[in-house]
Motif scaffolding. Sequence first.
Motif, PDB file in Angstrom:
ATOM      1  N   GLU A 142       3.141 -28.592  19.878  1.00 43.98           N
ATOM      2  CA  GLU A 142       4.477 -28.597  20.497  1.00 43.98           C
ATOM      3  C   GLU A 142       4.938 -30.004  20.883  1.00 43.98           C
ATOM      4  O   GLU A 142       6.115 -30.243  21.123  1.00 43.98           O
ATOM      5  CB  GLU A 142       4.470 -27.712  21.743  1.00 43.98           C
ATOM      6  CG  GLU A 142       3.524 -28.196  22.821  1.00 43.98           C
ATOM      7  CD  GLU A 142       3.204 -27.130  23.836  1.00 43.98           C
ATOM      8  OE1 GLU A 142       3.485 -27.382  25.032  1.00 43.98           O
ATOM      9  OE2 GLU A 142       2.681 -26.075  23.443  1.00 43.98           O
ATOM     10  N   TYR A 143       3.979 -30.965  20.928  1.00 46.77           N
ATOM     11  CA  TYR A 143       4.358 -32.346  21.258  1.00 46.77           C
ATOM     12  C   TYR A 143       5.098 -33.018  20.096  1.00 46.77           C
ATOM     13  O   TYR A 143       5.777 -34.032  20.280  1.00 46.77           O
ATOM     14  CB  TYR A 143       3.125 -33.184  21.618  1.00 46.77           C
ATOM     15  CG  TYR A 143       2.389 -32.715  22.859  1.00 46.77           C
ATOM     16  CD1 TYR A 143       3.026 -31.921  23.825  1.00 46.77           C
ATOM     17  CD2 TYR A 143       1.063 -33.063  23.070  1.00 46.77           C
ATOM     18  CE1 TYR A 143       2.353 -31.504  24.946  1.00 46.77           C
ATOM     19  CE2 TYR A 143       0.374 -32.658  24.190  1.00 46.77           C
ATOM     20  CZ  TYR A 143       1.030 -31.858  25.128  1.00 46.77           C
ATOM     21  OH  TYR A 143       0.356 -31.439  26.238  1.00 46.77           O
ATOM     22  N   THR A 152       6.590 -39.840  16.564  1.00 52.28           N
ATOM     23  CA  THR A 152       7.414 -38.654  16.812  1.00 52.28           C
ATOM     24  C   THR A 152       8.793 -38.898  16.223  1.00 52.28           C
ATOM     25  O   THR A 152       9.206 -40.060  16.067  1.00 52.28           O
ATOM     26  CB  THR A 152       7.543 -38.369  18.321  1.00 52.28           C
ATOM     27  OG1 THR A 152       8.312 -39.413  18.922  1.00 52.28           O
ATOM     28  CG2 THR A 152       6.167 -38.269  18.974  1.00 52.28           C
ATOM     29  N   TYR A 179       3.754 -34.578  17.466  1.00 53.84           N
ATOM     30  CA  TYR A 179       3.088 -35.807  17.014  1.00 53.84           C
ATOM     31  C   TYR A 179       2.763 -35.718  15.525  1.00 53.84           C
ATOM     32  O   TYR A 179       2.223 -34.702  15.056  1.00 53.84           O
ATOM     33  CB  TYR A 179       1.798 -36.045  17.794  1.00 53.84           C
ATOM     34  CG  TYR A 179       1.973 -36.617  19.182  1.00 53.84           C
ATOM     35  CD1 TYR A 179       3.206 -36.486  19.860  1.00 53.84           C
ATOM     36  CD2 TYR A 179       0.929 -37.267  19.827  1.00 53.84           C
ATOM     37  CE1 TYR A 179       3.366 -36.992  21.135  1.00 53.84           C
ATOM     38  CE2 TYR A 179       1.081 -37.781  21.103  1.00 53.84           C
ATOM     39  CZ  TYR A 179       2.307 -37.642  21.752  1.00 53.84           C
ATOM     40  OH  TYR A 179       2.471 -38.139  23.011  1.00 53.84           O
ATOM     41  N   LYS A 233      -1.172 -31.194  21.452  1.00 54.89           N
ATOM     42  CA  LYS A 233      -0.727 -29.879  21.019  1.00 54.89           C
ATOM     43  C   LYS A 233       0.376 -30.010  19.975  1.00 54.89           C
ATOM     44  O   LYS A 233       1.100 -31.005  19.950  1.00 54.89           O
ATOM     45  CB  LYS A 233      -0.211 -29.082  22.223  1.00 54.89           C
ATOM     46  CG  LYS A 233      -1.268 -28.898  23.307  1.00 54.89           C
ATOM     47  CD  LYS A 233      -0.674 -28.193  24.509  1.00 54.89           C
ATOM     48  CE  LYS A 233      -1.726 -28.031  25.611  1.00 54.89           C
ATOM     49  NZ  LYS A 233      -1.165 -27.363  26.816  1.00 54.89           N
ATOM     50  N   LYS A 236       6.147 -41.368  30.221  1.00 53.23           N
ATOM     51  CA  LYS A 236       6.572 -39.983  30.026  1.00 53.23           C
ATOM     52  C   LYS A 236       5.503 -39.176  29.260  1.00 53.23           C
ATOM     53  O   LYS A 236       5.157 -38.044  29.633  1.00 53.23           O
ATOM     54  CB  LYS A 236       7.891 -39.984  29.274  1.00 53.23           C
ATOM     55  CG  LYS A 236       8.412 -38.610  28.878  1.00 53.23           C
ATOM     56  CD  LYS A 236       9.690 -38.775  28.051  1.00 53.23           C
ATOM     57  CE  LYS A 236      10.035 -37.441  27.367  1.00 53.23           C
ATOM     58  NZ  LYS A 236      11.177 -37.608  26.435  1.00 53.23           N
ATOM     59  N   GLU A 237       4.985 -39.788  28.167  1.00 53.67           N
ATOM     60  CA  GLU A 237       4.003 -39.079  27.344  1.00 53.67           C
ATOM     61  C   GLU A 237       2.670 -38.915  28.052  1.00 53.67           C
ATOM     62  O   GLU A 237       1.951 -37.931  27.829  1.00 53.67           O
ATOM     63  CB  GLU A 237       3.826 -39.808  26.011  1.00 53.67           C
ATOM     64  CG  GLU A 237       5.014 -39.713  25.065  1.00 53.67           C
ATOM     65  CD  GLU A 237       5.341 -38.262  24.719  1.00 53.67           C
ATOM     66  OE1 GLU A 237       4.444 -37.539  24.245  1.00 53.67           O
ATOM     67  OE2 GLU A 237       6.501 -37.857  24.942  1.00 53.67           O
ATOM     68  N   ARG A 238       2.294 -39.845  28.876  1.00 57.34           N
ATOM     69  CA  ARG A 238       1.051 -39.693  29.642  1.00 57.34           C
ATOM     70  C   ARG A 238       1.151 -38.484  30.582  1.00 57.34           C
ATOM     71  O   ARG A 238       0.188 -37.722  30.756  1.00 57.34           O
ATOM     72  CB  ARG A 238       0.764 -40.957  30.441  1.00 57.34           C
ATOM     73  CG  ARG A 238       0.187 -42.100  29.619  1.00 57.34           C
ATOM     74  CD  ARG A 238      -0.103 -43.312  30.498  1.00 57.34           C
ATOM     75  NE  ARG A 238      -0.682 -44.395  29.714  1.00 57.34           N
ATOM     76  CZ  ARG A 238      -1.019 -45.573  30.230  1.00 57.34           C
ATOM     77  NH1 ARG A 238      -0.844 -45.797  31.538  1.00 57.34           N
ATOM     78  NH2 ARG A 238      -1.529 -46.516  29.456  1.00 57.34           N
ATOM     79  N   GLU A 239       2.322 -38.370  31.195  1.00 55.22           N
ATOM     80  CA  GLU A 239       2.521 -37.252  32.101  1.00 55.22           C
ATOM     81  C   GLU A 239       2.557 -35.925  31.334  1.00 55.22           C
ATOM     82  O   GLU A 239       2.005 -34.908  31.777  1.00 55.22           O
ATOM     83  CB  GLU A 239       3.830 -37.427  32.888  1.00 55.22           C
ATOM     84  CG  GLU A 239       3.775 -38.588  33.878  1.00 55.22           C
ATOM     85  CD  GLU A 239       5.128 -38.823  34.566  1.00 55.22           C
ATOM     86  OE1 GLU A 239       6.111 -38.148  34.157  1.00 55.22           O
ATOM     87  OE2 GLU A 239       5.184 -39.682  35.462  1.00 55.22           O
ATOM     88  N   ARG A 240       3.229 -35.928  30.172  1.00 56.08           N
ATOM     89  CA  ARG A 240       3.398 -34.699  29.395  1.00 56.08           C
ATOM     90  C   ARG A 240       2.066 -34.200  28.825  1.00 56.08           C
ATOM     91  O   ARG A 240       1.805 -33.011  28.785  1.00 56.08           O
ATOM     92  CB  ARG A 240       4.398 -34.957  28.264  1.00 56.08           C
ATOM     93  CG  ARG A 240       4.753 -33.689  27.466  1.00 56.08           C
ATOM     94  CD  ARG A 240       6.083 -33.860  26.759  1.00 56.08           C
ATOM     95  NE  ARG A 240       6.002 -34.724  25.603  1.00 56.08           N
ATOM     96  CZ  ARG A 240       6.144 -34.296  24.344  1.00 56.08           C
ATOM     97  NH1 ARG A 240       6.341 -33.025  24.087  1.00 56.08           N
ATOM     98  NH2 ARG A 240       6.089 -35.151  23.351  1.00 56.08           N
ATOM     99  N   THR A 241       1.257 -35.185  28.338  1.00 55.67           N
ATOM    100  CA  THR A 241       0.006 -34.790  27.660  1.00 55.67           C
ATOM    101  C   THR A 241      -1.198 -34.796  28.570  1.00 55.67           C
ATOM    102  O   THR A 241      -2.227 -34.190  28.256  1.00 55.67           O
ATOM    103  CB  THR A 241      -0.284 -35.754  26.501  1.00 55.67           C
ATOM    104  OG1 THR A 241      -0.491 -37.071  27.023  1.00 55.67           O
ATOM    105  CG2 THR A 241       0.859 -35.766  25.492  1.00 55.67           C
TER     106      THR A 241
END
Length: 845
Positions: free
Chosen positions: A480-481, A497, A483, A478, A445-450
Motif C-alpha cells: 500500500e506504500y 514512488t 514503493y 507494505k 513523512k515516510e519514516r512516520e508512515r512506515t
Amino acid sequence: MKEKAPYTPMMMQYLEIKKDYQDALVFYRLGDFYELFFEDAKTASKELELVLTGRDAGAKERVPMCGVPYHAVNSYLEKLVKKGYKVAIVEQLEDPALAKGIVKRDVVQVITPGTLISVGLEESSNNYIASVDVSGSFYIIAYCDLSTGELGVMNLEKDEDRLVSELDALDVSEIVISSTFDKNSFSSLTLRKSIIVSYEDNDEVTLDYNAILEDIKDIRQMRTIVRLINYLVNTQKRNLDYIKKASIVKTNQFLNMDSYTRMNLELTRTIRSEDRYGSLLWVLDKTKTAMGGRLIKNWIVKPLYDLEKINYRLDLIEAFNDSFIVRKEIENNLKEVYDLPRIIARIGYGNANGKDLIQLSNSLKAVPNIKQVLLNSEIDVLIDLANKVDTLDDIVNLIENSIVDNPPLSIKEGGLIKRGFNKDLDELYSLSEGGKEWISNLEIKERERTGIKTLRVGFNKVFGFYIEVSKGATSLIKDEYGYERKQTLTNSERYITPELKEKEALVLQAEEKIVKLEYEIFNSIREEIKKWTLKIQSLADILALIDVVRSLSQVSIDNQYVRPTFNNEGIIDIKEGRHPVIEKVMNRNVYVSNDVYLDNDNYVLLITGPNMGGKSTFMRQVGISVVLAQMGCFIPAKSASLCLVDGIYTRIGASDDLVSGQSTFMVEMIEANNALKNATEKSLIIFDELGRGTSTYDGMALAQAIIEYISVNVKAKTLFSTHYHELTKLEESLNGVINIHVEVFEENNQITFLYKVKKGSSNKSYGINVARLANLPEKLLVRANDILNELEQRKVNVTPIKVVEKERNDDSLLIKTLKEVDPLTLSPLEALNFLYDLHQKVKKM
C-alpha cells in the motif's frame, strides 16, 4: 562497390582535421579527455611524460594514442607551448545526444607561444607576437599582446642588427612573416631564444580593419598590422575586437640600446643566472598591480629621448615624494586592483568567468578612493592625473547586482547569478526549492508512515532521487506504500514512488532550466561589459602609470635618489654616483660613491686599475644612471646634470655565443663594431677591457685604434677600461682623452681595494696581488713576479695617430642636418618639404 575506409569514422574525422594542422599537435575531444593519435601521441607522450597506449581504429595495427583529462588540460598546454609547440584544440560542435551519426567536431582554437590568453602567462611580462615585413630601405614591425589587447607598429632602418635588437627588446615569443620573407634576417634571435616562426600571406587591407588602423596612414604599416591580425583571427577562430587601435612607435623618441647593452647593464635580468634578482628591475619594481609591473619593465627597456616626457614623469615622482600620505594611501588602494587589461581581454575574447567579473568589480571599487586621494593632494600634476580617472560606477553596480560574491569557475553549471536580478530565474529557483523542500520533508513523512527509523531519501546523478531502506527493514514495506524497487545494494534497497518521480521531474527540469538561463544571463552581462572595453583599457593605462611613478617614488625615497637635471651643453656631471643594485646587496655604509664628468672637450675616460677594483661597476653605474634619468626616474647620487643621450652601446665582460659558433673575441668585435657603426656625438659608449680576447699585441693595437677612432670620428661620450697601461699616453696626443684610475692601497705585497675613482693613470694592474688574494701557491706567485719584472723591461711604444682637424664647411652643416632627421618618422609631405629645403641650401652654396 564503395572502397572500405582504412579506419573507423571517428578516426577518419580526426585525420581530416589533422590534414589542415600539420604544424600543430591536435588535442581531439572524446568525452572527458583530449586524445592525441599517431605521431602527435608519440610527441606528447615524450614531452608530457604520458603513457603511450594504442586504440583499435579499424586497421590491423592499433593507432598510437595518449590523452589528458579535459579539466586539467591547461597545465599540459602550458608545458607544450613553453617548449615551442602549437596546439590545435578540437571540440564537439553538437550535443552527442542529438547527433545523427558521428558527432561534429572541429578546431575551435590554435594555441601558440604568441597567442596565449590565459594559460602560462607571467603576470608582470607582456607576451608579444610580432609580424615583420620589409619595404625598400626599412623594416616594419607590428606587435600585439593578445592577453592585453596592446597593438603597436614601428619602422626601422634596414639593418638586421637593429631588427634583432628591437624584437629582443619586445621579448617576442612568436614571429609572423609572409612566405616570401627571408627569416634568416633574425635567425640569430630565433635560434638563441627558440622563438617559433609562423606564416601568413593575407595582408589585404579592408574596411573591417578601420578601427584598429584609425591612426595609421602608411599603407605598408597597415599591411603588416593586417597580416598579424589575420594570423591571430585564423588561429583563435573568433572576433578579436577588444584589441586596441594600433599606436605608432617613433623610434627616434627613445634612447637606443641594442641587445648587448640591455644584457651587459643587467636591466631586467642578470647575465650569469638570468634571474630577476640582482637586476635594475629588481631594485625599481615595487609596483602593486600586474599592469604596473609590465609598464615599469617597458620603461626600463625603452628609456625616452624626449625631454618633455622625461620631465613629466619626474614631476609625478617628485609630487609623490612630497606627500607620504598620498603615496601610502595610493599604495593601499592599488593592492585591491587586479589585472584589468587581461580581465577585459578575457571578457572580449569570450572566456571570462564569474571570478573575472568579481575581480573587475573589486578593482573598480578601489578607483574612487584613488581618484579622491589625488584630488585632495593639492598638487597640480596629481590633480590633472586624477581628472583623467573614470570611476566606471555603472559596471560596479551591474556586477554587484548580478553576480554572486563567490562564483564557481565554470559558467555552465549554474550558481552564478544573484536572486532578484532576473524574474524568470527567481521563479525557477522557487519551483526547484519548493520541490527540494517537499523531498526533504518526504523523509520525515515516510519514516512516520512506515515506522522505519533508518529510512532516508537520497540522490545521485545516475538514478535521481530514491528512498533507501536497509536490508533488515525491507520486510516492513507494505504494498500500500506504493514503493517500486529501483536498485539493490549489498546492505540496502532503493525505491521510488510515483509521487517522488513526479517531484523529481519538476526539480530536475527546473535545475536544467536554471543552468541554461544563468548561462544566457551571464553571457548578456559579459556582452554589456564589453561595451566599456575602451574605457576600462584607458583606466588600466592610467592606473599602471600611477602605480609605476608611486613605485619609483618609493624607491627614490628609500634609497636617497635625487632628481637629475638636463643640460644642452653635452655635459654628464654626476656627483657621488652609486650603483643602484650593488648598494642594495651590500651595506650602504661600505659602498664607495664616485664622481664622473664628461663634456664635449673631455669625452673619453680611459680607466686603469686592478681587476676587482671597481672599474666595471663604475662604468655600469654611469650607464644605468643615464637609463634611470631618461626613463624618467631619480638616480642614486648627490647631484646629477646630464645631457640627453641618444644611445648606449656597451662591451662588458667575456662571453661567447655557442649557438652562432662565435668565440669570445668575435663577440667582442661584433659588439664593438655595432657601437662604432651606430654611435653619434650624443651617444654613450662603454668598453670594458676591449681586446683581451686575443694576443697582447693584437689586443693593444685594436684597443688603441678604437680609442683613436672614437676620439677623431665618433666623439661619443666614452668609458674605456684597459690593462694596457701603455695606452694611457694617448691622453698627451688625442683630443678628448682623459686618464682616470681606481685607487688601491698596497703594503707588503698585500692590496686593499679602495674603489675610489681618481684622476690620472694607474702604473700597474696588481694581477699578482689579486692572485695572492685567491690563495694561489706562494712559490708560483714569486715566479710570476720574476717573469713580470723581465717582461716590464721590454717597453712597448705607443705611436699616436696624426690628427689633422678639418675646417668646417657647408658640407658638414648639410651632413649635420641630415643626421638630425629620422626619415622613418616623416610623412610623405614632410619628406618632400625637407628635401625641398635641403635643395635650396645646396643651391646657395
